[in-house]
Design a protein around this motif. Structure first.
Motif, PDB file in Angstrom:
ATOM      1  N   LEU A 176       0.866  -1.163  -0.180  1.00  0.00           N
ATOM      2  CA  LEU A 176      -0.183  -0.233   0.133  1.00  0.00           C
ATOM      3  C   LEU A 176       0.547   0.801  -0.457  1.00  0.00           C
TER       4      LEU A 176
ATOM      5  N   TYR B  96       1.057   4.352  -3.424  1.00  0.00           N
ATOM      6  CA  TYR B  96       0.460   5.670  -2.800  1.00  0.00           C
ATOM      7  C   TYR B  96       1.525   6.820  -2.857  1.00  0.00           C
TER       8      TYR B  96
ATOM      9  N   ARG C 294      -4.081   9.435   1.723  1.00  0.00           N
ATOM     10  CA  ARG C 294      -5.002   8.807   0.250  1.00  0.00           C
ATOM     11  C   ARG C 294      -5.213   7.636   0.969  1.00  0.00           C
ATOM     12  N   ILE C 295      -3.831   6.857   1.508  1.00  0.00           N
ATOM     13  CA  ILE C 295      -4.222   5.221   2.240  1.00  0.00           C
ATOM     14  C   ILE C 295      -5.488   5.307   2.668  1.00  0.00           C
TER      15      ILE C 295
ATOM     16  N   GLU D 132      -8.196   7.127   2.692  1.00  0.00           N
ATOM     17  CA  GLU D 132      -9.220   6.875   1.824  1.00  0.00           C
ATOM     18  C   GLU D 132      -9.193   5.992   0.475  1.00  0.00           C
ATOM     19  N   TYR D 133      -8.453   5.109   0.900  1.00  0.00           N
ATOM     20  CA  TYR D 133      -8.605   3.531   0.014  1.00  0.00           C
ATOM     21  C   TYR D 133      -8.855   2.428   0.626  1.00  0.00           C
TER      22      TYR D 133
ATOM     23  N   ARG E 177     -13.011   2.926   1.634  1.00  0.00           N
ATOM     24  CA  ARG E 177     -13.972   2.444   0.775  1.00  0.00           C
ATOM     25  C   ARG E 177     -14.973   1.510   1.455  1.00  0.00           C
TER      26      ARG E 177
END
Length: 136
Positions: A64, A68, A129-130, A132-133, A136
């Motif tokens: 990850l 990212y 960003r991680i 956010e991922y 989900r």
């Protein structure tokens, strides 16, 4: 310094040493814990959990971070940043009682004191960003 920040700092110490010496984190952790005088600090349990958790999920965590960290490979990252990111990603993905914002801000704060001038902004971006991922 709050107890969990102390725990993260101890986990960083162990992961940093393991990274530099190219040793398994749990092996370095065992020696580290042995060297701590009695009575051991209350936050040690959380530090141990962080190191063991990062070690258990290291491949996924590194995958990850590498995905990212735009324009950066894991190998090019400062060792402190790489291991702060590992701790934070572990907390983001696997520690439900820690809010994402707390995991990120703690990594950024430790980077502010222990790494380069660019590290806090870099970690904030990658970890955001991680997060956010992961949400989900």
């Amino acid at each position: 310094m709050p107890a969990r920040r102390k725990a993260r700092k101890r986990a960083l110490d162990v992961l940093y040493e393991a990274d530099l010496r190219d040793k398994p984190p749990v092996e370095v952790l065992a020696g580290y814990v042995q060297r701590i005088e009695q009575p051991r600090p209350e936050h040690l349990g959380y530090a141990v959990g962080l190191v063991e958790g990062v070690a258990e999920h290291l491949n996924r965590i590194d995958e990850l971070i590498a995905s990212y960290a735009e324009g950066w490979t894991l190998e090019r990252m400062p060792v402190v940043d790489r291991n702060l990111a590992r701790i934070a990603v572990y907390e983001l993905l696997y520690v439900d009682e820690i809010d994402d914002a707390v995991a990120i801000s703690e990594a950024v704060e430790l980077a502010r004191h222990m790494s380069t001038d660019d590290s806090p902004r870099f970690l904030n971006g990658v970890l955001g960003r991680i997060a956010e991922y992961a949400s989900r």
